[in-house]
Design an enzyme around this catalytic site. Structure first.
Site, PDB file in Angstrom:
ATOM      1  NE  ARG A 131      33.700  38.078  36.576  1.00 23.85           N
ATOM      2  CZ  ARG A 131      33.361  39.314  36.990  1.00 23.85           C
ATOM      3  NH1 ARG A 131      32.981  40.297  35.920  1.00 23.85           N
ATOM      4  NH2 ARG A 131      32.820  39.644  38.119  1.00 23.85           N
ATOM      5  CG  ASN A 149      26.743  46.174  50.373  1.00 26.86           C
ATOM      6  OD1 ASN A 149      27.391  46.936  50.964  1.00 26.86           O
ATOM      7  ND2 ASN A 149      26.823  44.929  50.522  1.00 26.86           N
ATOM      8  CG  ASN A 168      35.108  41.771  39.831  1.00 29.03           C
ATOM      9  OD1 ASN A 168      35.671  41.187  40.911  1.00 29.03           O
ATOM     10  ND2 ASN A 168      34.265  42.516  39.741  1.00 29.03           N
ATOM     11  CE  LYS A 179      72.764  49.657  40.057  1.00 33.88           C
ATOM     12  NZ  LYS A 179      73.547  48.585  40.353  1.00 33.88           N
ATOM     13  CG  ASN A 195      81.078  67.964  31.959  1.00 30.34           C
ATOM     14  OD1 ASN A 195      80.769  66.813  31.397  1.00 30.34           O
ATOM     15  ND2 ASN A 195      81.044  69.131  31.408  1.00 30.34           N
ATOM     16  CE1 TYR A 217      77.138  41.332  38.799  1.00 32.31           C
ATOM     17  CE2 TYR A 217      76.793  41.078  36.409  1.00 32.31           C
ATOM     18  CZ  TYR A 217      76.764  40.667  37.849  1.00 32.31           C
ATOM     19  OH  TYR A 217      76.202  39.165  37.846  1.00 32.31           O
TER      20      TYR A 217
HETATM   21  C1  UD1 Z   1      29.118  41.658  47.424  1.00 31.60           C
HETATM   22  C2  UD1 Z   1      28.109  41.996  48.334  1.00 31.60           C
HETATM   23  C3  UD1 Z   1      26.997  42.773  47.612  1.00 31.60           C
HETATM   24  C4  UD1 Z   1      27.946  44.100  47.304  1.00 31.60           C
HETATM   25  C5  UD1 Z   1      29.124  43.699  46.262  1.00 31.60           C
HETATM   26  C6  UD1 Z   1      29.883  45.013  46.054  1.00 31.60           C
HETATM   27  C7  UD1 Z   1      27.758  40.003  49.794  1.00 31.60           C
HETATM   28  C8  UD1 Z   1      27.100  38.838  50.298  1.00 31.60           C
HETATM   29  N1  UD1 Z   1      27.457  40.811  49.086  1.00 31.60           N
HETATM   30  O1  UD1 Z   1      28.834  40.592  46.389  1.00 31.60           O
HETATM   31  O2  UD1 Z   1      26.077  43.293  48.434  1.00 31.60           O
HETATM   32  O3  UD1 Z   1      27.137  44.740  46.491  1.00 31.60           O
HETATM   33  O4  UD1 Z   1      29.954  42.843  47.157  1.00 31.60           O
HETATM   34  O5  UD1 Z   1      31.047  44.504  45.321  1.00 31.60           O
HETATM   35  O6  UD1 Z   1      28.591  40.351  50.660  1.00 31.60           O
HETATM   36  N2  UD1 Z   1      35.460  37.030  49.452  1.00 31.60           N
HETATM   37  C9  UD1 Z   1      36.277  36.062  50.193  1.00 31.60           C
HETATM   38  N3  UD1 Z   1      35.841  34.911  50.755  1.00 31.60           N
HETATM   39  C10 UD1 Z   1      34.541  34.316  50.329  1.00 31.60           C
HETATM   40  C11 UD1 Z   1      33.660  35.173  49.553  1.00 31.60           C
HETATM   41  C12 UD1 Z   1      34.309  36.709  49.104  1.00 31.60           C
HETATM   42  O7  UD1 Z   1      37.120  36.545  50.723  1.00 31.60           O
HETATM   43  O8  UD1 Z   1      34.199  33.544  50.856  1.00 31.60           O
HETATM   44  C13 UD1 Z   1      35.825  38.163  49.039  1.00 31.60           C
HETATM   45  C14 UD1 Z   1      36.178  38.344  47.578  1.00 31.60           C
HETATM   46  O9  UD1 Z   1      37.436  37.910  47.251  1.00 31.60           O
HETATM   47  C15 UD1 Z   1      35.898  39.698  47.272  1.00 31.60           C
HETATM   48  C16 UD1 Z   1      34.914  40.128  48.345  1.00 31.60           C
HETATM   49  O10 UD1 Z   1      34.940  38.974  49.171  1.00 31.60           O
HETATM   50  O11 UD1 Z   1      36.877  40.613  47.516  1.00 31.60           O
HETATM   51  C17 UD1 Z   1      33.516  40.189  47.713  1.00 31.60           C
HETATM   52  O12 UD1 Z   1      32.980  38.869  47.401  1.00 31.60           O
HETATM   53  P1  UD1 Z   1      32.038  38.595  45.914  1.00 31.60           P
HETATM   54  O13 UD1 Z   1      32.141  37.403  45.815  1.00 31.60           O
HETATM   55  O14 UD1 Z   1      32.799  39.498  44.950  1.00 31.60           O
HETATM   56  O15 UD1 Z   1      30.927  39.387  46.549  1.00 31.60           O
HETATM   57  P2  UD1 Z   1      29.720  39.934  45.686  1.00 31.60           P
HETATM   58  O16 UD1 Z   1      28.880  38.881  45.017  1.00 31.60           O
HETATM   59  O17 UD1 Z   1      30.280  40.999  44.498  1.00 31.60           O
HETATM   60 MG    MG Z   2      32.391  41.311  43.718  1.00 28.95          MG
END
Ligand code: UD1
Ligand code: MG
Length: 449
Positions: free
Chosen positions: A15, A169, A226, A333, A359, A369
């Site tokens: 997004r 969460n 996001n 700079k 001054n 340069y």
């Molecule tokens: C997650 C939580 C949710 C919480 C929310 C808060 C879980 C299952 N859910 O949901 O409870 O309320 O965040 O914003 O954890 N990421 C990885 N690898 C993956 C998946 C995700 O690195 O395989 C990273 C994403 O880049 C992101 C973060 O983990 O930074 C959270 O992942 P995202 O897919 O945004 O989780 P939500 O569905 O928002």
């Molecule tokens: Mg998220």
């Protein structure tokens, strides 16, 4: 107790509509990931593991530039947050202590909040950071019984009754590292998304008779980014908070809403900042300075009593000693400007050392340069650089020396000398009048009166 940070940063960030990985987009001059690292750094972690995936080759170097000890691991397939955390297991082999999971796209978690979570860990096996959501939307819901956190249910999997819960969460979770990886091993993907949910570790911990609890924070802290809209909202939130902090510390801003600060801007008390001043990263300003309207500062230091602007541009490597003056349309700079020196109008001072009380006249340019290399200009204490002097570097103008205005200075000027480097003036008596007459008669012949 030792701590380890695990920062999840593998997401696509679709997004954002960007070719750049989401966590590298900046708020207040620092990438989102670095904000998360800065929050976590307050815990003096023994390990910082960054889980990358999408754009790993660009994310890794930014993480290690901020903290060379950061360990970057790659999550090849993004199978969910539990799977992401599992990628940190090898990096933490042999580590014993608490592991705390942060998201790379969530920049504003306060260090105090993380400290409160670590503290809560002395009473509970798993500690989750929760917040009361004004609009719980699609967040995971925290199912509690008294002070105990029983489980986390993802929005997609929640019943109507669970969806009515507003305690949500944030994603930040803390547990003993060994326990965390044990619980993660037990996480399955039989849910509405078919993903391995990190959030499942709470229910699994409870099944094993381990205790789990919630530390609450303000919703503003858990703001995630996001989209570009979120990024703009986060920037505005940061700026509002940073301006308020400066006002509280005793900095005057006549129009604070027009002043833009960086994550690391430091400004001393009784400094006055006029409207539309912009701070890039790496600026420190001492007390009792005046930063006048429409100035741009970046990677520089301004000492007490100095006056900058209006319309000045201080670029990286600028060091202003006390009581200096940098006036309108002046760019500096990599320039050391000693005490009481003045560069008041329309000048470029780059790769230069300017002595105390020198001054620099209007329109002076350090020609630093040659098209390939940069060269240094040194100006001695008390020197007077005449207006429109071109200082062709490398060149030195001695202490209390002068340059005649309009000079092109290509060789060193010794202390106390006057350098004149321009065409000699000759006056032709009556010639101007003659020229005017000639031109006017030409105009008359052409019939234009
Ligand atoms: C997650 C939580 C949710 C919480 C929310 C808060 C879980 C299952 N859910 O949901 O409870 O309320 O965040 O914003 O954890 N990421 C990885 N690898 C993956 C998946 C995700 O690195 O395989 C990273 C994403 O880049 C992101 C973060 O983990 O930074 C959270 O992942 P995202 O897919 O945004 O989780 P939500 O569905 O928002
Ligand atoms: Mg998220």
């Amino acid at each position: 107790m030792a701590t380890a940070l695990i920062i999840l940063a593998a997401g696509m960030g679709t997004r954002m509509a960007s070719d750049m990985p989401k966590v590298l987009h900046q708020v207040a001059g620092a990438p989102l990931l670095v904000h998360a690292m800065m929050s976590g750094a307050a815990l003096s972690p023994e390990h910082t593991v960054i889980v990358t995936g999408h754009g790993a080759e660009r994310v890794g170097p930014i993480a290690t530039a901020f903290d060379e000890a950061a360990e970057v691991v790659i999550q090849e397939d993004r199978l969910g947050t539990a799977h992401a955390v599992a990628q940190a297991k090898n990096a933490l082999a042999g580590f014993s202590g608490d592991a705390i999971v942060l998201y790379g796209d969530t920049p504003f978690i306060r260090p105090e909040t993380l400290e409160a979570m670590i503290e809560a860990r002395s009473d509970h096996a798993v500690v989750v950071l929760g917040f009361d959501a004004a609009d719980p939307a699609r967040y995971g819901r925290l199912v509690t019984k008294g002070d105990t956190l029983e489980r986390i249910v993802e929005f997609k999997d929640a019943t109507e009754a669970e969806r009515a819960i507003t305690l949500c969460n944030s994603g930040v979770i803390c547990a003993d590292a060994e326990t965390l990886f044990d619980l993660i091993d037990a996480v399955g993907n039989d849910n509405a998304s078919g993903e391995y949910y990190l959030t499942d570790i709470v229910g699994l911990a409870r099944d094993r008779g381990l205790s789990a609890s919630v530390v609450r924070c303000d919703e503003n802290e858990t703001m995630g980014v996001n989209s570009r809209i979120d990024l703009a909202v986060a920037e505005a939130a940061f700026q509002t908070r940073a301006r308020t902090e400066l006002l509280t510390l005793g900095v005057t801003m006549t129009a604070p809403e027009t002043v833009f600060l960086s994550h690391d801007t430091v400004i001393g008390r009784d400094t006055i900042i006029e409207p539309n001043v912009v701070f890039g990263p790496g600026v420190t300003v001492e007390s009792e300075t005046t930063l006048r309207a429409f100035s741009h500062l970046e990677g520089c230091h301004v000492s007490r009593g100095s006056i900058v602007g209006p319309y000045a541009r201080l670029r990286p490597g600028t060091e202003l000693a006390e009581n200096t003056k940098i006036g309108n349309f002046v760019e500096t700079k990599n320039a050391i400007i000693a005490e009481g020196a003045k560069v008041n109008h329309l000048s470029y001072v780059g790769d230069a050392d300017v002595g105390a009380h020198a001054n620099i006249g209007a329109g002076t340019v350090t020609c630093n340069y040659d098209g390939v290399f940069k060269h240094k200009t040194t100006i001695g204490a008390g020197a007077f650089i005449g207006s429109n002097t071109m200082l062709v570097a490398p060149v030195t103008v001695g202490a209390e020396a002068m340059t005649a205005s309009g000079s092109v200075i290509t060789t060193d000027v010794e202390d106390g000398a006057l350098a004149v480097g321009r065409g000699k003036q000759t006056n032709k008596s009556g010639l101007a009048r003659k020229m005017f007459e000639k031109l006017k008669s030409k105009r008359a012949k052409l019939g234009k009166g």
